[in-house]
Design a protein around this motif. Structure first.
Motif, PDB file in Angstrom:
ATOM      1  N   VAL A  52      44.378  35.160  43.733  1.00 48.15           N
ATOM      2  CA  VAL A  52      44.573  33.939  44.520  1.00 48.15           C
ATOM      3  C   VAL A  52      43.211  33.302  44.786  1.00 48.15           C
ATOM      4  CG1 VAL A  52      45.475  32.957  46.659  1.00 48.15           C
ATOM      5  CG2 VAL A  52      46.591  34.944  45.651  1.00 48.15           C
ATOM      6  N   LYS A  53      43.087  32.044  44.467  1.00 50.08           N
ATOM      7  CA  LYS A  53      41.844  31.326  44.729  1.00 50.08           C
ATOM      8  C   LYS A  53      41.729  31.030  46.223  1.00 50.08           C
ATOM      9  CE  LYS A  53      39.210  27.266  43.251  1.00 50.08           C
ATOM     10  NZ  LYS A  53      39.206  26.068  42.376  1.00 50.08           N
ATOM     11  N   PRO A  54      40.601  31.353  46.837  1.00 48.58           N
ATOM     12  CA  PRO A  54      40.475  31.133  48.285  1.00 48.58           C
ATOM     13  C   PRO A  54      40.349  29.666  48.654  1.00 48.58           C
ATOM     14  CG  PRO A  54      38.374  31.845  47.369  1.00 48.58           C
ATOM     15  CD  PRO A  54      39.382  31.945  46.245  1.00 48.58           C
ATOM     16  N   GLU A  55      40.851  29.353  49.831  1.00 48.65           N
ATOM     17  CA  GLU A  55      40.646  28.011  50.377  1.00 48.65           C
ATOM     18  C   GLU A  55      39.247  27.906  50.961  1.00 48.65           C
ATOM     19  OE1 GLU A  55      43.742  27.283  53.208  1.00 48.65           O
ATOM     20  OE2 GLU A  55      45.216  26.784  51.662  1.00 48.65           O
ATOM     21  N   THR A  56      38.826  28.963  51.655  1.00 46.16           N
ATOM     22  CA  THR A  56      37.482  29.019  52.230  1.00 46.16           C
ATOM     23  C   THR A  56      36.976  30.454  52.137  1.00 46.16           C
ATOM     24  OG1 THR A  56      38.294  29.490  54.472  1.00 46.16           O
ATOM     25  CG2 THR A  56      37.975  27.170  53.890  1.00 46.16           C
ATOM     26  N   GLY A  57      35.668  30.624  52.316  1.00 44.42           N
ATOM     27  CA  GLY A  57      35.090  31.958  52.381  1.00 44.42           C
ATOM     28  C   GLY A  57      34.528  32.443  51.057  1.00 44.42           C
ATOM     29  N   THR A  58      33.977  33.670  51.102  1.00 42.16           N
ATOM     30  CA  THR A  58      33.334  34.248  49.919  1.00 42.16           C
ATOM     31  C   THR A  58      33.890  35.630  49.619  1.00 42.16           C
ATOM     32  OG1 THR A  58      31.542  35.146  51.296  1.00 42.16           O
ATOM     33  CG2 THR A  58      31.186  32.981  50.277  1.00 42.16           C
ATOM     34  N   ASP A  67      32.868  33.746  41.285  1.00 38.56           N
ATOM     35  CA  ASP A  67      33.074  32.330  41.012  1.00 38.56           C
ATOM     36  C   ASP A  67      34.519  32.141  40.552  1.00 38.56           C
ATOM     37  OD1 ASP A  67      33.143  29.744  40.118  1.00 38.56           O
ATOM     38  OD2 ASP A  67      31.554  29.976  38.619  1.00 38.56           O
ATOM     39  N   PHE A  68      35.331  31.493  41.365  1.00 38.39           N
ATOM     40  CA  PHE A  68      36.747  31.296  41.060  1.00 38.39           C
ATOM     41  C   PHE A  68      37.019  30.006  40.287  1.00 38.39           C
ATOM     42  CE2 PHE A  68      37.015  34.517  44.277  1.00 38.39           C
ATOM     43  CZ  PHE A  68      38.218  35.172  44.064  1.00 38.39           C
ATOM     44  N   SER A  69      35.980  29.351  39.804  1.00 42.40           N
ATOM     45  CA  SER A  69      36.182  28.062  39.131  1.00 42.40           C
ATOM     46  C   SER A  69      36.910  28.205  37.804  1.00 42.40           C
ATOM     47  CB  SER A  69      34.842  27.356  38.920  1.00 42.40           C
ATOM     48  OG  SER A  69      33.984  28.134  38.080  1.00 42.40           O
TER      49      SER A  69
END
Length: 220
Positions: A52-58, A67-69
């Motif tokens: 799941v790609k985060p909305e915020t955070g690291t 890097d979730f790009s």
């Protein structure tokens, strides 16, 4: 050194959201998850598995910022995270053994590969050896879920995420699964477990607890 570290991490899926997760998982630890909703626990596990790609955070894995790009940037990390869950699926147009060999097909760029010794031994242990040639669409549900567990264990993962093991491993083979998890833990592989089977959980000593209530995640 933490293997996984989430900082102020927020994820969402199917109208569920978990906010501001801060969690560090280190070698040899065993974490238990408690949740008011099964789906919320599933979202946490998907987040830890980088699904799941985060909305915020690291998200740091072995001190490296992920890097979730693009999916490609996450591949090396995904290969080192074992995620065992009834939510996982095998490719339906292949046999069980072909599913187990998929990673080897891609890594070696050839179809001329065979099961490694560790995978073969686990297939024997879980009584799967004679069923490897079955099509996924024809196989027993337990055999499919056991095959998925074998696939994840065979990765030699840096961390093991175990969600609803009572729905992955049948009761008559649970002791074998517990033994493998205990061996992994002793070798330094951390576990994160979500189970409502008290007899299963009694086999492990918790290093910490992750409690999910609504959108809030508390770590203690």
């Amino acid at each position: 050194m933490s293997l996984i570290e989430l900082s102020n991490y927020t994820v969402a899926r199917n109208e569920l959201r978990l906010k501001n997760i801060s969690l560090a998982i280190s070698p040899g630890q065993c974490w238990f998850v408690a949740s008011d909703l099964r789906e919320s626990a599933g979202l946490l596990f998907a987040a830890l598995a980088t699904l799941v790609k985060p909305e915020t955070g690291t998200f740091h894995f072995k001190n490296l910022l992920l890097d979730f790009s693009t999916y490609r940037h996450l591949l090396a990390c995904k290969r080192k995270i074992g995620y065992i869950s009834p939510a996982n699926v095998l490719l339906s147009n292949r046999t069980i053994i072909e599913n187990l060999l998929l990673s080897a097909f891609y890594e070696k760029n050839t179809l001329s590969v065979t099961l490694d010794k560790k995978t073969e031994e686990m297939c024997l242990l879980f009584h799967l050896r004679n069923r490897l040639g079955q099509k996924v669409t024809e196989a027993d549900r337990w055999d499919l879920r056991l095959a998925m567990a074998v696939r994840e264990l065979a990765k030699d993962p840096a961390v093991l995420l175990v969600e609803w093991p009572e729905e992955v491993v049948p009761p008559d083979r649970q002791w074998m699964f517990v033994n493998l998890l205990q061996q992994a833990l002793v070798s330094g592989t951390p576990l994160v477990i979500f189970s409502r089977d008290r007899s299963f959980c009694a086999n492990f000593s918790a290093s910490g607890k992750i409690v999910i209530k609504g959108e809030r995640v508390t770590v203690s």
